[in-house]
Write an enzyme that holds these catalytic residues in place. Sequence first.
Site, mmCIF file in Angstrom:
data_model
loop_
_atom_site.group_PDB
_atom_site.id
_atom_site.type_symbol
_atom_site.label_atom_id
_atom_site.label_comp_id
_atom_site.label_asym_id
_atom_site.label_seq_id
_atom_site.Cartn_x
_atom_site.Cartn_y
_atom_site.Cartn_z
ATOM 1 N N GLU A 272 14.827 -4.428 -6.839
ATOM 2 C CA GLU A 272 14.500 -4.385 -5.406
ATOM 3 C C GLU A 272 15.717 -4.711 -4.573
ATOM 4 O O GLU A 272 16.593 -5.469 -5.013
ATOM 5 C CB GLU A 272 13.394 -5.409 -5.091
ATOM 6 C CG GLU A 272 12.035 -4.974 -5.568
ATOM 7 C CD GLU A 272 10.939 -5.993 -5.283
ATOM 8 O OE1 GLU A 272 9.816 -5.789 -5.752
ATOM 9 O OE2 GLU A 272 11.210 -6.990 -4.587
ATOM 10 N N LYS A 274 17.894 -6.688 -2.213
ATOM 11 C CA LYS A 274 17.915 -8.107 -1.856
ATOM 12 C C LYS A 274 18.355 -8.173 -0.396
ATOM 13 O O LYS A 274 19.526 -8.014 -0.073
ATOM 14 C CB LYS A 274 18.879 -8.888 -2.748
ATOM 15 C CG LYS A 274 18.885 -10.373 -2.439
ATOM 16 C CD LYS A 274 19.796 -11.147 -3.365
ATOM 17 C CE LYS A 274 19.607 -12.645 -3.228
ATOM 18 N NZ LYS A 274 19.625 -13.154 -1.882
ATOM 19 N N PHE A 365 7.183 -8.512 -0.778
ATOM 20 C CA PHE A 365 7.466 -8.254 -2.194
ATOM 21 C C PHE A 365 6.507 -8.932 -3.163
ATOM 22 O O PHE A 365 6.613 -8.765 -4.369
ATOM 23 C CB PHE A 365 8.919 -8.579 -2.557
ATOM 24 C CG PHE A 365 9.370 -9.977 -2.233
ATOM 25 C CD1 PHE A 365 8.954 -11.043 -3.005
ATOM 26 C CD2 PHE A 365 10.226 -10.210 -1.169
ATOM 27 C CE1 PHE A 365 9.371 -12.326 -2.718
ATOM 28 C CE2 PHE A 365 10.655 -11.493 -0.870
ATOM 29 C CZ PHE A 365 10.219 -12.558 -1.655
ATOM 30 N N ARG A 441 12.919 -21.890 -10.754
ATOM 31 C CA ARG A 441 14.033 -20.957 -10.782
ATOM 32 C C ARG A 441 14.076 -20.434 -12.203
ATOM 33 O O ARG A 441 14.845 -20.890 -13.038
ATOM 34 C CB ARG A 441 15.335 -21.677 -10.423
ATOM 35 C CG ARG A 441 16.467 -20.769 -10.051
ATOM 36 C CD ARG A 441 17.704 -21.574 -9.718
ATOM 37 N NE ARG A 441 17.653 -22.183 -8.396
ATOM 38 C CZ ARG A 441 17.898 -21.548 -7.267
ATOM 39 N NH1 ARG A 441 18.222 -20.272 -7.291
ATOM 40 N NH2 ARG A 441 17.841 -22.164 -6.113
HETATM 41 P P1 AMP Z 1 19.295 -16.689 -2.943
HETATM 42 O O1 AMP Z 1 18.986 -16.906 -1.489
HETATM 43 O O2 AMP Z 1 20.681 -16.171 -3.167
HETATM 44 O O3 AMP Z 1 18.911 -17.861 -3.808
HETATM 45 O O4 AMP Z 1 18.334 -15.494 -3.432
HETATM 46 C C1 AMP Z 1 16.941 -15.608 -3.457
HETATM 47 C C2 AMP Z 1 16.361 -15.210 -2.127
HETATM 48 O O5 AMP Z 1 16.551 -13.838 -1.859
HETATM 49 C C3 AMP Z 1 14.867 -15.365 -2.035
HETATM 50 O O6 AMP Z 1 14.483 -16.681 -1.812
HETATM 51 C C4 AMP Z 1 14.505 -14.464 -0.868
HETATM 52 O O7 AMP Z 1 14.593 -15.199 0.339
HETATM 53 C C5 AMP Z 1 15.623 -13.433 -0.868
HETATM 54 N N1 AMP Z 1 15.182 -12.061 -1.125
HETATM 55 C C6 AMP Z 1 15.652 -10.971 -0.488
HETATM 56 N N2 AMP Z 1 15.082 -9.850 -0.952
HETATM 57 C C7 AMP Z 1 14.204 -10.207 -1.930
HETATM 58 C C8 AMP Z 1 13.319 -9.490 -2.791
HETATM 59 N N3 AMP Z 1 13.201 -8.177 -2.758
HETATM 60 N N4 AMP Z 1 12.583 -10.236 -3.665
HETATM 61 C C9 AMP Z 1 12.688 -11.563 -3.739
HETATM 62 N N5 AMP Z 1 13.502 -12.296 -2.944
HETATM 63 C C10 AMP Z 1 14.265 -11.628 -2.040
#
Ligand code: AMP
Length: 585
Positions: A272, A274, A365, A441
């Site tokens: 998906e 991000k 999502f 996580r």
């Molecule tokens: P990070 O912020 O780098 O820890 O990455 C995880 C975060 O990406 C999640 O907590 C969401 O806020 C975000 N995110 C963006 N797109 C998606 C997606 N398609 N599925 C899940 N999380 C997503």
Amino acid sequence: MKYSKLVEVYKAVESTSKRLEKTKILADFLKIVHENELETILLLLQGKVFPEWDKRKLGVAAKLVIKSISLTGGKKPSDVEKKWKTIGDLGEVSKDLVGRKSQATLFSADLTVEKVYKNMVKISSVEGHGSVDTKVKLIAELLSNASPDEAIYIVRTVLEDLRVGIAEGTLRDAITWAFLIKEYEIASKGKVMSWKGPEGSYNEYKEEFELVENAFNKTNDFGIVAVAAKKGTSRLKKTGMQVGKPIQVMLGPKERNIKNAFERVGRPAALEYKYDGFRIQTHKDGGKILLFTRRLEEVTAQFPELVKRIKKFVKGDSYIIDSEVVGYNPNTGNYMPFQNISQRIRRKYDIEKLAEQLPVEMNIFDVLYYEGKEYINEPFWKRREKLKKIVTEEPLQVKLADQLITGNDKEADHFYQQSLKAGNEGLMFKKLDAPYRPGKRVGNMVKMKPVMETLDLVVVGAEWGTGKRSGWLTSFTLGCESDGEVLEIGKVGTGLKELETEGEVTFNELTELLKPLIVKEKGKLVEVKPKIVLEIAYEEIQKSPTYSSGYALRFPRVLKIRYDRGLIDCSTLDEVQDLFYGQNK
Ligand code: AMP
């Protein structure tokens, strides 16, 4: 219950660093707590008055406590402040000043947990003219009836800085021991019965531990879990999610390339986009919609347009869905990075106008609950199927996250490039048959982004500047998270600007954010509640005995303030370790 009993427990837990000992002290204690008081006690054991998701906030700054101590101890506020700067801990200051006073008044009433809690709840509700005085008096009333030891913990609790070392896992284990493992005294002898411990006796009680763990993940509320556990396993099994109460979000570890990402989640997987926005968990109950951030803060009022759209585009009477809300340029429709729209989470006025200037799109999502049925244990592909049935897609308003199901590296790379081109951060790789694991996580989803590795670290201390930087906090002590506790990983002083510059963090901005969070002050050094998270760039991670995490950063630099994050989702020690070991690959 007398407050002194709880204080005894705080002291006992604080006096040992051994997790098993802490667990046993807590379990013994929980067994004697009356059911009516369990919820309050569990909050207070965590140093909280309200659960995270509760709109009510205590928000007491050190200045207010100084006034209360001064009122109770009959000292000038400036004298209390002076003492604070030498001792460094307001709890200890109150112990000295208030303690002497209460020895003089022999007839002070015994404090009860109920009274302490009631006054703290009241503090959060007083508003308007004279509210500072009322709050000061509410704290002073407690202090004037407190023993020296009680005074310490009252002060630390109102400052939301308890520091007795009760991690989430310890509390979870203590609840299991207290109510579900009758013979834990024997079982715990010489055997490790903690979540993280090796196999062995843990396995004997796996089911019990998991019941408590699951109930906690769904409710996010130890009070509810403890009450249910006390009633027995069948009640615990029935403890489910409740619409209106946010559940901990599932997070994903990071992988450096497509091959590794597939290794984690298997082939084929759901890939998906991000999105570079902020996570929003939506709860719908009849006509009522509530929106929570990933820090479980309620932000419904900040997004009136989303509330309307969700009602229109997402079918159903009651549900909990997970999504990423991303900003776009209203003229071009192109996605914008998170920091351009971060103010939307905090804005309290002119909200409608801001919503027009900084429009957002909701990318759904996941679905965790729908019309009375929990979906978290369903495989991801089924949850996605469900979403397809309930969401009517309308680009730039509400839609499903862009998704590609593939097991092919080339296709994955193409999709990755496409995502980056569209202005996103990278890709998420999701295991098709995995459940949703709240608060974890785990490798059920993995993120992949090209940018330089940065860490999101929480500020735990700082130093007042001198010369032209006097009046500002400089040199910020940073920490990462491990099992709910903060471990220090170094200091940062660069990357901040002295003058206002578009898109950059200034000393002034950070100082203003940290000032109300100061809990300890000694000379030029301050300690702050771990609430503000900074995104930090660095050249290298090194092993270091200087900091409690065991690691330090070489040439750290502040990139931005992560308003959307808190202690629960700042970088973990595990991530730091992974990055450390991954550096030389
Ligand atoms: P990070 O912020 O780098 O820890 O990455 C995880 C975060 O990406 C999640 O907590 C969401 O806020 C975000 N995110 C963006 N797109 C998606 C997606 N398609 N599925 C899940 N999380 C997503």
